[in-house]
Every structure is written in C-alpha cells, then in structure tokens.
Scaffold this motif. Sequence first.
Motif, PDB file in Angstrom:
ATOM      1  N   LEU A  41       0.686  -0.902   0.456  1.00  0.00           N
ATOM      2  CA  LEU A  41       0.222   0.209   0.036  1.00  0.00           C
ATOM      3  C   LEU A  41       1.133   1.396   0.287  1.00  0.00           C
ATOM      4  O   LEU A  41       2.088   1.404   0.774  1.00  0.00           O
ATOM      5  N   SER A  42       0.665   2.268  -0.966  1.00  0.00           N
ATOM      6  CA  SER A  42       1.095   3.617  -0.405  1.00  0.00           C
ATOM      7  C   SER A  42       0.575   4.959   0.513  1.00  0.00           C
ATOM      8  O   SER A  42      -0.236   3.975   0.658  1.00  0.00           O
ATOM      9  N   PHE A  46      -4.295   4.007   3.069  1.00  0.00           N
ATOM     10  CA  PHE A  46      -4.271   2.726   4.318  1.00  0.00           C
ATOM     11  C   PHE A  46      -5.984   3.751   4.680  1.00  0.00           C
ATOM     12  O   PHE A  46      -6.658   3.011   5.281  1.00  0.00           O
ATOM     13  N   LEU A  47      -6.175   4.450   4.505  1.00  0.00           N
ATOM     14  CA  LEU A  47      -7.168   4.967   5.060  1.00  0.00           C
ATOM     15  C   LEU A  47      -7.926   4.141   3.854  1.00  0.00           C
ATOM     16  O   LEU A  47      -9.593   3.810   4.600  1.00  0.00           O
ATOM     17  N   ARG A  75       5.137   4.173   4.628  1.00  0.00           N
ATOM     18  CA  ARG A  75       4.009   3.495   4.995  1.00  0.00           C
ATOM     19  C   ARG A  75       2.974   4.323   5.237  1.00  0.00           C
ATOM     20  O   ARG A  75       2.891   5.343   5.005  1.00  0.00           O
ATOM     21  N   TRP A  76       1.913   4.186   6.168  1.00  0.00           N
ATOM     22  CA  TRP A  76       0.960   5.577   6.186  1.00  0.00           C
ATOM     23  C   TRP A  76       1.562   6.567   7.303  1.00  0.00           C
ATOM     24  O   TRP A  76       0.913   7.032   6.913  1.00  0.00           O
ATOM     25  N   ARG A  77       2.249   6.382   8.702  1.00  0.00           N
ATOM     26  CA  ARG A  77       2.781   7.359   9.240  1.00  0.00           C
ATOM     27  C   ARG A  77       4.100   6.003   9.479  1.00  0.00           C
ATOM     28  O   ARG A  77       4.131   5.791  10.450  1.00  0.00           O
ATOM     29  N   PRO A  98      -1.814   9.634  11.791  1.00  0.00           N
ATOM     30  CA  PRO A  98      -1.645   9.694  11.083  1.00  0.00           C
ATOM     31  C   PRO A  98      -2.251  11.478   9.949  1.00  0.00           C
ATOM     32  O   PRO A  98      -3.491  11.459  10.771  1.00  0.00           O
ATOM     33  N   GLN A  99      -1.712  11.661   8.607  1.00  0.00           N
ATOM     34  CA  GLN A  99      -2.529  13.063   8.539  1.00  0.00           C
ATOM     35  C   GLN A  99      -3.733  13.022   8.463  1.00  0.00           C
ATOM     36  O   GLN A  99      -4.323  13.850   8.982  1.00  0.00           O
TER      37      GLN A  99
END
Length: 296
Positions: A41-42, A46-47, A75-77, A98-99
């Motif tokens: 996953l980029s 993720f979200l 990854r996500w953060r 994560p942002q």
Amino acid sequence: MSEPARLIGVDWGTSNLRVMRIAEGGRVLDSRSDPRGAGGLSQDAFLPVLQDVAADWLTQDLPVLCSGMAGARGRWREMPYLPCPAGIEDLAAAVASPQDAPGVRLVPGVAVFENGALADVARGEETQVFGLDALEDALVVAPGTHSKWIRTRRGGIDGFRTFLTGELFAAVRKGTILGAGMGDPGGDDDAFARGVRRALKDPAPTAALFSVRVEGLAGRLSTESAADYLSGLLIGTEVAAQADMNDRPVILIGAASLCRRYAAALAQGGFQNVRVADAAAATAQGLWRIREVLSR
C-alpha cells in the motif's frame, strides 16, 4: 443484551490486515480480515482500505488503535522505534495519528541499540508481548518470516534478536540447488528432528545447509523429506544461538503449525518450560492494555 465494543483494534501486517471490535478487558467480539497488507500500500491508500473493510464499525465513535506495519517507513505514517528496555507506558506515550486520520492512533515499534547504534528492530510483536501474561524474565518467541526472540523483564521488553529463518527457508527452496525437487514441508517429523540435531551439534548455518545436499547424495534423505530437514536445520540454528537462555520460560506466539515445530526444537535444545499462546488474542489484549494506559 450483547456486550458493547470499546475499541477498534487494527493489526496491519505486511501481507494481511485484521480489524477487530474489542470489548472491555480485551475480548474480541468480531474480526474481519483482508489481504491488502501494508507491504503493498502507498501512504494514501491506508485510510480507504480501512474504511472499505470496517466502514460501519468506524461510525460507532470508538477509539481506533493500530499496530504493525502501517507505522513502517514509507507507509501510513512512520512511527519511531522506541529503545529497549521499553514498557507499555512508553508505547502509549508515543502513539500518534496519521495526517489523514486524526481518529486513528498508531503504535510505535521497538529497537535494540548497541553502543548508540541501531542493532535490531521489531514492529507489531511489541503489542503481542504486552497482551501476554507471565512476562517476568521470559522469552517470547514469535516464529515467522523474521523470527523474533524477545526477552522480557519486569513486565517490559528488555531486548530481542531477529532471525531471517522464514525468508531464508523460502529462498533456499526456490533459489538454490538444495531446493531442486524438494517437496513441501510438514510431512516428516523425523527428518525435522534430524535437522534440529544437526544444527545443535554444529550451528554453523552455511555448513549445516550444505548437509541437505550431502544427505540426499548419500541416500539418507528423500526429496519428499528434504524440506522438513531444512526446516529443522534453520530452526535448530535459532535454538542453538539462544541456548544460554534455556532456563527461562518460553511463550510461543504465531501460526499453530510453526509453534508446534518450534516447541519440538526447543525441547531438543533443553528448554523445559514452553507454552503456546493465541496470537490473535494477544494482539487484541495488547491493544486493549495500551488503550487502558491512554485512558488514565
């Protein structure tokens, strides 16, 4: 009346995702799995994946706590690796969001430093460790692609060591002459035990690996049993490397078939106190206990 959920727990591995509705005390009410692991996953995927798997659960205004590879670099953060020794309070103090998902909090990994330099890392196993009981001076062994031998002390993670066992097993089978014609593992416990004995006698891994070919040429090892012998060699090398800790209780946590093999190898290596824990339950319990610390 059904028991209410208090936490959405997320275990995001490299290859798979598991989302859980967790009740008071860490009991799993429901669980959903998905093959979209963090490794593929980029950062911005993720979200949407989490919403796709658990959209109805995410509308219940519950805290969401995520452990595993969602916090790896790229990854996500990226979440930091906390230095050992590390306790559950240290993990809870370092969670972050994560942002693009302020309602989700990611659990950091843990690391071993030697003379100020990074020496080893773990991500995901730390949550499982804190979901276990009886962590006083124990060894938590998590078999897998990268097997972890985690030392606990006073209820925290004192240090650990990583072995490339699972990945090396696959590479030898698929990419070397030793794997030519090799059958699937799991059918010959005697060949596995022979491999463990060979590794315990002489734990030099590259020399031990070549014995797969020698045993075959000598007619003492069939192609059908070669994978089990190879598995015994590699797992036996781990056990030999940690033999100075055979007075500690061992908690195995992972796939049932792998834990069974590790338990047999540990017994051959002189480890007397070995038990197997439920990996999914430990993850849920670990996430719950981190959430409890956050709620204080």
